[in-house]
Design a protein around this motif. Structure first.
Motif, mmCIF file in Angstrom:
data_model
loop_
_atom_site.group_PDB
_atom_site.id
_atom_site.type_symbol
_atom_site.label_atom_id
_atom_site.label_comp_id
_atom_site.label_asym_id
_atom_site.label_seq_id
_atom_site.Cartn_x
_atom_site.Cartn_y
_atom_site.Cartn_z
ATOM 1 N N ARG A 106 -8.387 11.307 21.981
ATOM 2 C CA ARG A 106 -9.219 12.077 23.128
ATOM 3 C C ARG A 106 -10.580 12.039 22.596
ATOM 4 N N ALA A 108 -13.831 12.356 23.656
ATOM 5 C CA ALA A 108 -14.857 13.159 24.134
ATOM 6 C C ALA A 108 -14.192 14.649 23.162
ATOM 7 N N ASP A 109 -12.999 15.143 23.225
ATOM 8 C CA ASP A 109 -12.784 16.142 22.746
ATOM 9 C C ASP A 109 -12.826 16.176 21.145
ATOM 10 N N GLU A 111 -15.163 14.715 19.596
ATOM 11 C CA GLU A 111 -16.671 14.713 19.324
ATOM 12 C C GLU A 111 -16.877 16.337 19.261
ATOM 13 N N ARG A 112 -16.347 17.119 20.428
ATOM 14 C CA ARG A 112 -16.590 18.324 20.534
ATOM 15 C C ARG A 112 -16.209 19.118 19.255
ATOM 16 N N LEU A 113 -14.930 18.887 19.062
ATOM 17 C CA LEU A 113 -14.212 19.434 17.667
ATOM 18 C C LEU A 113 -15.232 19.556 16.505
ATOM 19 N N LEU A 157 -9.115 23.916 20.720
ATOM 20 C CA LEU A 157 -9.703 22.810 21.434
ATOM 21 C C LEU A 157 -8.970 21.530 21.288
ATOM 22 N N ALA A 158 -8.461 21.145 20.070
ATOM 23 C CA ALA A 158 -7.290 20.209 19.780
ATOM 24 C C ALA A 158 -6.277 19.992 20.703
ATOM 25 N N PHE A 160 -6.049 21.627 23.806
ATOM 26 C CA PHE A 160 -6.436 21.617 25.215
ATOM 27 C C PHE A 160 -6.194 20.356 25.984
ATOM 28 N N GLY A 161 -5.639 20.362 26.941
ATOM 29 C CA GLY A 161 -5.378 19.233 27.706
ATOM 30 C C GLY A 161 -3.978 18.871 28.015
ATOM 31 N N LEU A 165 -4.664 15.796 20.393
ATOM 32 C CA LEU A 165 -6.013 14.984 20.187
ATOM 33 C C LEU A 165 -5.812 13.653 19.734
#
Length: 347
Positions: A106, A108-109, A111-113, A157-158, A160-161, A165
């Motif tokens: 994932r 985009a996530d 990068e957010r992490l 965050l990892a 999430f979804g 990840l």
């Protein structure tokens, strides 16, 4: 965290048991690496060592995690199916592919992490074909001590979804049929069949039949019906000879007649931008313009592994090809082993 100085050859307070060594140190000929958690025996060894320069040790607060514990906690949240954990070693935990398959990230996530200081997660490319035992991702914590709340933020965050990840989708043994809508004879036919079998069998699947048909909608429909109108429809049909830009091509007419739909004419990658993808019920259909294209490395060699690892024939699957879709020779490491030395098509 509190920082303290200790000096080899001098008594070290017992309360510093559990403190973290901030730099490498040699004690009585033994190499102690930074990040080492000092035990009571270590403190005694320091006191008995030859006199030396003072070194810094870090005393953790109750809310802090050691780098190795933090990396393991974060790795548990990052890693999905198809991965095993190796480490930690100096705060780095590696994620290893359990089986041959396709790496999924994932992005985009990810990068957010990685915007959360000081967490570090780094991977191979999303969609890359990987082998069992291959390193596909790593998790690392930069400092020796970190607040547990920061690690937990990254872990949330990892997780999430709908997907983890990072995960590896193993190849699924699938049944494949091939329909060729062009005249191919003699050694050319032999070369084509060898090429297409190497692709499918190299990904753990089998070809049930290769059918050669006239360029006629009825002939193509009959061949496709033989693969999909049966109690056990095939998982995938490969075709050769259809023109992706002609809406009245016999393949597209036959797909519509059988209640299917074309998912995409052309894909966002080159070589292979003339590929097309369709489906009839649960059967995916992947088309290349000519038989000759099967003996060359194209975007099909990134799309085909996704289809044979359980990913659906969908617009989302095709869209992923765009990032990294310039498939020159420098990108061949992302392909299955069979495609890494194939020539590229002209154009």
């Amino acid at each position: 965290m509190q920082a303290r100085r200790v000096t080899p050859g001098r008594r070290v307070p017992a309360r510093l048991a559990g403190a973290i060594l901030a730099r490498d140190l040699t004690v009585s000929g033994a190499r102690w690496t930074k990040g080492r958690r000092l035990s009571a025996d270590d403190l005694a060894a320091l006191a008995a060592a030859d006199p030396g320069e003072p070194v810094t040790v870090l005393v953790p607060e109750p809310s802090e995690l050691h780098e190795d514990d933090a990396a393991l906690r974060l790795a548990a949240a990052v890693a999905g199916p198809g991965l095993t954990v190796r480490g930690p070693s100096q705060s780095r935990v590696d994620l290893i592919a359990e089986a041959d398959g396709v790496l999924n990230v994932r992005v985009a996530d990810l990068e957010r992490l990685n915007r959360i200081d000081p967490l570090e997660v780094f991977t191979a490319f999303d969609g890359q074909v990987v082998a069992r035992g291959e390193l596909v991702a790593s998790v690392k914590i930069a400092p020796h001590l970190i607040e547990a709340s920061v690690v937990d933020e990254g872990a949330r965050l990892a997780g999430f979804g709908n997907h983890p990840l990072v995960w590896v989708a193993p190849f699924v043994a699938s049944r494949v049929g091939v329909i060729v809508k062009q005249s191919v004879r003699g050694t050319a036919r032999s070369r084509f069949e060898k090429s297409v079998r190497s692709k499918i069998e190299g990904l753990g699947s089998t070809i049930e039949a290769i059918v050669y048909v006239d360029d006629d909608p009825d002939a193509v429909e009959t061949a496709m019906a033989g693969f999909v109108r049966r109690p056990d429809p095939l998982d995938l049909i490969l075709t050769a000879g259809a023109a992706s830009t002609d809406p009245l091509d016999a393949c597209f007419v036959a797909i519509a007649a059988l209640g299917g739909r074309v998912v995409r004419r052309g894909v966002p990658a080159h070589p292979g931008s003339m590929l097309w993808l369709a489906r009839i019920g649960g059967t995916a259909i992947l088309g290349l313009p000519t038989c000759g294209a099967y003996s060359k490395a194209t975007a099909a060699d990134l799309l085909l592994p996704r289809l044979l690892s359980g990913e659906g024939a969908s617009e989302k699957t095709v869209a992923k090809l765009g990032h990294g879709g310039i498939l020159n020779r420098s990108q061949r490491f992302r392909f299955p082993a069979y495609a890494r030395e194939l020539a590229a098509p002209d154009g």
